[in-house]
Design an enzyme around this catalytic site. Structure first.
Site, mmCIF file in Angstrom:
data_model
loop_
_atom_site.group_PDB
_atom_site.id
_atom_site.type_symbol
_atom_site.label_atom_id
_atom_site.label_comp_id
_atom_site.label_asym_id
_atom_site.label_seq_id
_atom_site.Cartn_x
_atom_site.Cartn_y
_atom_site.Cartn_z
ATOM 1 N N PHE A 235 0.161 -6.800 -4.617
ATOM 2 C CA PHE A 235 0.243 -7.354 -3.265
ATOM 3 C C PHE A 235 -1.150 -7.850 -2.867
ATOM 4 C CE2 PHE A 235 -1.985 -4.075 -0.772
ATOM 5 C CZ PHE A 235 -2.044 -3.055 -1.699
ATOM 6 N N TYR B 116 -4.558 -9.400 -2.201
ATOM 7 C CA TYR B 116 -5.468 -10.284 -2.948
ATOM 8 C C TYR B 116 -5.357 -10.088 -4.465
ATOM 9 C CZ TYR B 116 -7.712 -10.759 1.664
ATOM 10 O OH TYR B 116 -7.972 -11.007 2.996
ATOM 11 N N ASP C 55 -7.572 3.122 4.341
ATOM 12 C CA ASP C 55 -8.102 1.861 4.839
ATOM 13 C C ASP C 55 -8.839 1.213 3.680
ATOM 14 O OD1 ASP C 55 -8.186 0.253 7.362
ATOM 15 O OD2 ASP C 55 -10.261 0.098 6.723
ATOM 16 N N LYS D 15 0.831 -1.206 0.000
ATOM 17 C CA LYS D 15 0.000 0.000 0.000
ATOM 18 C C LYS D 15 0.862 1.251 0.000
ATOM 19 C CE LYS D 15 -3.161 0.508 3.128
ATOM 20 N NZ LYS D 15 -4.097 0.340 4.264
HETATM 21 P P1 ITT Z 1 -2.037 -0.137 7.317
HETATM 22 O O1 ITT Z 1 -3.329 -0.129 8.119
HETATM 23 O O2 ITT Z 1 -0.823 -0.031 8.183
HETATM 24 O O3 ITT Z 1 -2.049 0.832 6.182
HETATM 25 P P2 ITT Z 1 -2.988 -2.790 6.543
HETATM 26 O O4 ITT Z 1 -2.463 -3.872 5.642
HETATM 27 O O5 ITT Z 1 -3.391 -3.224 7.951
HETATM 28 O O6 ITT Z 1 -1.907 -1.597 6.609
HETATM 29 P P3 ITT Z 1 -5.744 -2.234 5.926
HETATM 30 O O7 ITT Z 1 -6.207 -2.428 7.332
HETATM 31 O O8 ITT Z 1 -6.303 -1.085 5.139
HETATM 32 O O9 ITT Z 1 -4.181 -2.072 5.828
HETATM 33 O O10 ITT Z 1 -6.007 -3.602 5.164
HETATM 34 C C1 ITT Z 1 -6.078 -3.652 3.792
HETATM 35 C C2 ITT Z 1 -5.933 -5.087 3.334
HETATM 36 O O11 ITT Z 1 -6.775 -5.244 2.183
HETATM 37 C C3 ITT Z 1 -4.506 -5.351 2.850
HETATM 38 O O12 ITT Z 1 -3.736 -5.954 3.875
HETATM 39 C C4 ITT Z 1 -4.725 -6.286 1.672
HETATM 40 O O13 ITT Z 1 -4.819 -7.602 2.136
HETATM 41 C C5 ITT Z 1 -6.079 -5.842 1.128
HETATM 42 N N1 ITT Z 1 -5.896 -4.845 0.037
HETATM 43 C C6 ITT Z 1 -6.117 -3.497 0.088
HETATM 44 N N2 ITT Z 1 -5.813 -2.916 -1.082
HETATM 45 C C7 ITT Z 1 -5.376 -3.904 -1.891
HETATM 46 C C8 ITT Z 1 -4.900 -3.939 -3.212
HETATM 47 O O14 ITT Z 1 -4.772 -2.840 -3.940
HETATM 48 N N3 ITT Z 1 -4.548 -5.118 -3.713
HETATM 49 C C9 ITT Z 1 -4.651 -6.231 -2.989
HETATM 50 N N4 ITT Z 1 -5.053 -6.306 -1.719
HETATM 51 C C10 ITT Z 1 -5.430 -5.141 -1.167
#
Ligand code: ITT
Length: 191
Positions: free
Chosen positions: A146, A148, A67, A13
């Site tokens: 990354f 999904y 998020d 991200k």
């Molecule tokens: P931060 O809160 O520290 O930013 P996190 O991974 O915990 O990191 P989120 O709570 O927003 O972030 O979770 C988002 C999840 O959704 C992320 O870990 C991925 O598994 C998925 N995700 C979000 N955007 C994505 C993308 O563009 N491609 C693939 N998976 C994605």
């Protein structure tokens, strides 16, 4: 030049967020790893605001947070806001998702991304949301991106997010949509 703390601990991200933000007249800095925010909100936007606000307040600087997650129709919108917490690693998350879906015919899903920018006092200055519709494949395809990405197929482009050139994903993705709406607003408060 104002400093903007990019409040994410997810390297995939973070890479995408930094790409959207380059070229702006802001000094981008990363959130210290030790500063972790508990995601207690019930919506993507509530959690984006929580992360931006708490990081801004802790550091006394502007902060931006994203998020995001995957909502699968046949699973009642799961994993949704729990996308990161579904399993420990990306491959385990994908494995669980495919197992839960089994041979369900309805593979419709959407990625959602909420982005929020907080002022140094923690108040929310800007926010936006983007979505991207697609389908969940039966097995992963592609190696870019990354999370999904390898199982998220976009019929219009006949590719998964993990098969796309990064430029295409950036343009059409949930995060791309959210940032396209946010960038002109961020520009209007630079200085
Ligand atoms: P931060 O809160 O520290 O930013 P996190 O991974 O915990 O990191 P989120 O709570 O927003 O972030 O979770 C988002 C999840 O959704 C992320 O870990 C991925 O598994 C998925 N995700 C979000 N955007 C994505 C993308 O563009 N491609 C693939 N998976 C994605």
């Amino acid at each position: 030049m104002k400093t903007l703390i990019v409040a994410s601990g997810n390297p995939g991200k973070l890479r995408e967020m930094q790409e959207y933000l380059t070229g702006l007249d802001w000094d981008l800095q990363l959130k210290p790893k030790a500063l972790e925010i508990e995601e207690t909100g019930e919506t993507f936007m509530a959690n984006a605001c929580l992360k931006a606000s708490q990081v801004a307040q802790a550091m006394g600087k502007w902060a931006i947070a994203d998020d995001s997650g995957l909502a699968v129709n046949a699973l009642g919108g799961a994993p949704g806001i729990y996308s990161a917490r579904y399993e420990k690693t990306d491959s385990e998350r994908i494995e669980r998702l495919l197992k839960e879906l089994g041979d369900t015919a309805n593979r419709q899903a959407q990625f959602v991304c909420a982005v929020a920018v907080a002022c140094p006092d923690g108040s929310i200055a800007l926010h936006s949301e983007g979505t991207c519709r697609g389908e969940i494949l039966n097995s992963p395809r592609g190696t870019s991106g990354f999370g999904y990405d390898p199982v998220f197929y976009v019929p219009q482009w006949q590719q998964t997010f993990a098969q796309m050139q990064p430029e295409l994903k950036h343009k059409i993705s949930h995060r791309g949509q959210a940032f396209q709406a946010l960038l002109p607003q961020i520009r209007s408060i630079e200085g």
